[in-house]
Write an enzyme that holds these catalytic residues in place. Structure first.
Site, mmCIF file in Angstrom:
data_model
loop_
_atom_site.group_PDB
_atom_site.id
_atom_site.type_symbol
_atom_site.label_atom_id
_atom_site.label_comp_id
_atom_site.label_asym_id
_atom_site.label_seq_id
_atom_site.Cartn_x
_atom_site.Cartn_y
_atom_site.Cartn_z
ATOM 1 N N ASP A 275 0.840 -1.195 0.000
ATOM 2 C CA ASP A 275 0.000 0.000 0.000
ATOM 3 C C ASP A 275 0.873 1.242 0.000
ATOM 4 O O ASP A 275 2.087 1.173 0.110
ATOM 5 C CB ASP A 275 -0.983 -0.001 1.173
ATOM 6 C CG ASP A 275 -0.306 0.170 2.522
ATOM 7 O OD1 ASP A 275 0.933 0.151 2.579
ATOM 8 O OD2 ASP A 275 -1.025 0.329 3.522
ATOM 9 N N ASN B 164 -4.557 12.598 0.420
ATOM 10 C CA ASN B 164 -5.969 12.946 0.179
ATOM 11 C C ASN B 164 -6.382 14.177 0.985
ATOM 12 O O ASN B 164 -7.059 15.061 0.469
ATOM 13 C CB ASN B 164 -6.882 11.771 0.532
ATOM 14 C CG ASN B 164 -7.014 10.776 -0.605
ATOM 15 O OD1 ASN B 164 -6.752 11.099 -1.750
ATOM 16 N ND2 ASN B 164 -7.414 9.569 -0.276
ATOM 17 N N GLU C 20 -5.898 2.167 -1.277
ATOM 18 C CA GLU C 20 -4.543 2.361 -1.794
ATOM 19 C C GLU C 20 -3.721 1.073 -1.743
ATOM 20 O O GLU C 20 -2.504 1.099 -1.861
ATOM 21 C CB GLU C 20 -3.833 3.492 -1.031
ATOM 22 C CG GLU C 20 -3.264 3.126 0.320
ATOM 23 C CD GLU C 20 -4.278 3.109 1.466
ATOM 24 O OE1 GLU C 20 -3.837 2.986 2.616
ATOM 25 O OE2 GLU C 20 -5.494 3.195 1.219
ATOM 26 N N HIS D 44 -8.968 14.426 -3.074
ATOM 27 C CA HIS D 44 -9.127 13.072 -3.591
ATOM 28 C C HIS D 44 -8.764 12.957 -5.071
ATOM 29 O O HIS D 44 -8.355 11.889 -5.527
ATOM 30 C CB HIS D 44 -10.551 12.562 -3.343
ATOM 31 C CG HIS D 44 -10.806 12.254 -1.902
ATOM 32 N ND1 HIS D 44 -10.474 11.052 -1.324
ATOM 33 C CD2 HIS D 44 -11.343 13.019 -0.908
ATOM 34 C CE1 HIS D 44 -10.799 11.062 -0.041
ATOM 35 N NE2 HIS D 44 -11.326 12.248 0.240
ATOM 36 N N ASP E 160 -6.346 10.212 -6.450
ATOM 37 C CA ASP E 160 -6.650 9.314 -7.569
ATOM 38 C C ASP E 160 -5.523 9.326 -8.599
ATOM 39 O O ASP E 160 -5.149 8.292 -9.138
ATOM 40 C CB ASP E 160 -7.970 9.709 -8.232
ATOM 41 C CG ASP E 160 -9.188 9.353 -7.396
ATOM 42 O OD1 ASP E 160 -9.034 8.624 -6.391
ATOM 43 O OD2 ASP E 160 -10.293 9.802 -7.750
#
Length: 197
Positions: free
Chosen positions: A115, A123, A158, A128, A132
């Site tokens: 991760d 974020n 993630e 966000h 992304d």
């Protein structure tokens, strides 16, 4: 029966119809049909033949379109919308298949879950949309870095998962550490921003 077999059957029926209507005249039998009766009957048979062919052709086209759409929906069900990687379902199926092959061939395989460290901070700080973009960039980097026989998927959030066939744990560690170092060493360019991941 399908287009080809149906066309043959209808052609045979048309031929039989023409023969039945014309043979009595050739054989000089008492059963003689008028020309208008023959034309009406042959016209009716021709109409039925054309309609049957058209409907069968439409049915075949619809079946092909349905099969294509079903395959596309199956692909969507196994693909992560954001990154284009396999999603959890797709990776689970891939892992199950690879595990069965690994057991059958008495080989090794490794599965790595990784991760992004402190992803929540990205974020929270940048929003966000930037988060992304980070995930998409990371997915691309993972796809570029792994071997052709390996599979990469998004496990969720993630988290990413990497399937390494024919790979013992020591080899997996070396490969994943190389990927981790490559990602950590590269600043991710996201528009005007540069982020260390």
């Amino acid at each position: 029966t399908g287009l080809r077999a149906g066309a043959l059957v209808m052609s045979a029926m048309m031929s039989a119809t023409v023969c039945i209507l014309t043979i009595p005249g050739w054989l000089q039998l008492d059963l003689i049909y008028s020309t208008s009766t023959k034309l009406r009957f042959i016209g009716s048979m021709l109409f039925v033949t054309i309609m049957a062919y058209t409907m069968e052709r439409a049915r075949v086209s619809a079946a092909i379109a349905h099969a294509r759409l079903s395959r596309a929906l199956e692909d969507l069900a196994r693909t992560d919308e954001l990154t284009g990687l396999l999603n959890r379902r797709g990776m689970s199926e891939r892992i199950d298949a690879e595990l069965a092959r690994t057991v059958r061939d008495n080989q090794e395989m490794s599965v790595v879950i990784c991760d992004v460290d402190f992803f929540k901070k990205i974020n929270d700080r940048y929003g966000h949309d930037v988060g992304d973009e980070v995930l998409v960039s990371l997915a691309d980097k993972l796809k570029e870095t792994v071997r052709g026989s390996d599979s990469v998927g998004r496990w969720g959030g993630e988290e990413f998962i990497v399937l390494l066939p024919n790979t013992c744990i020591e080899q997996a560690f070396v490969l994943i550490e190389r990927i981790r170092q490559s990602i950590a060493a590269e600043a991710f360019r996201l528009g005007q921003r540069s982020l260390d991941i």
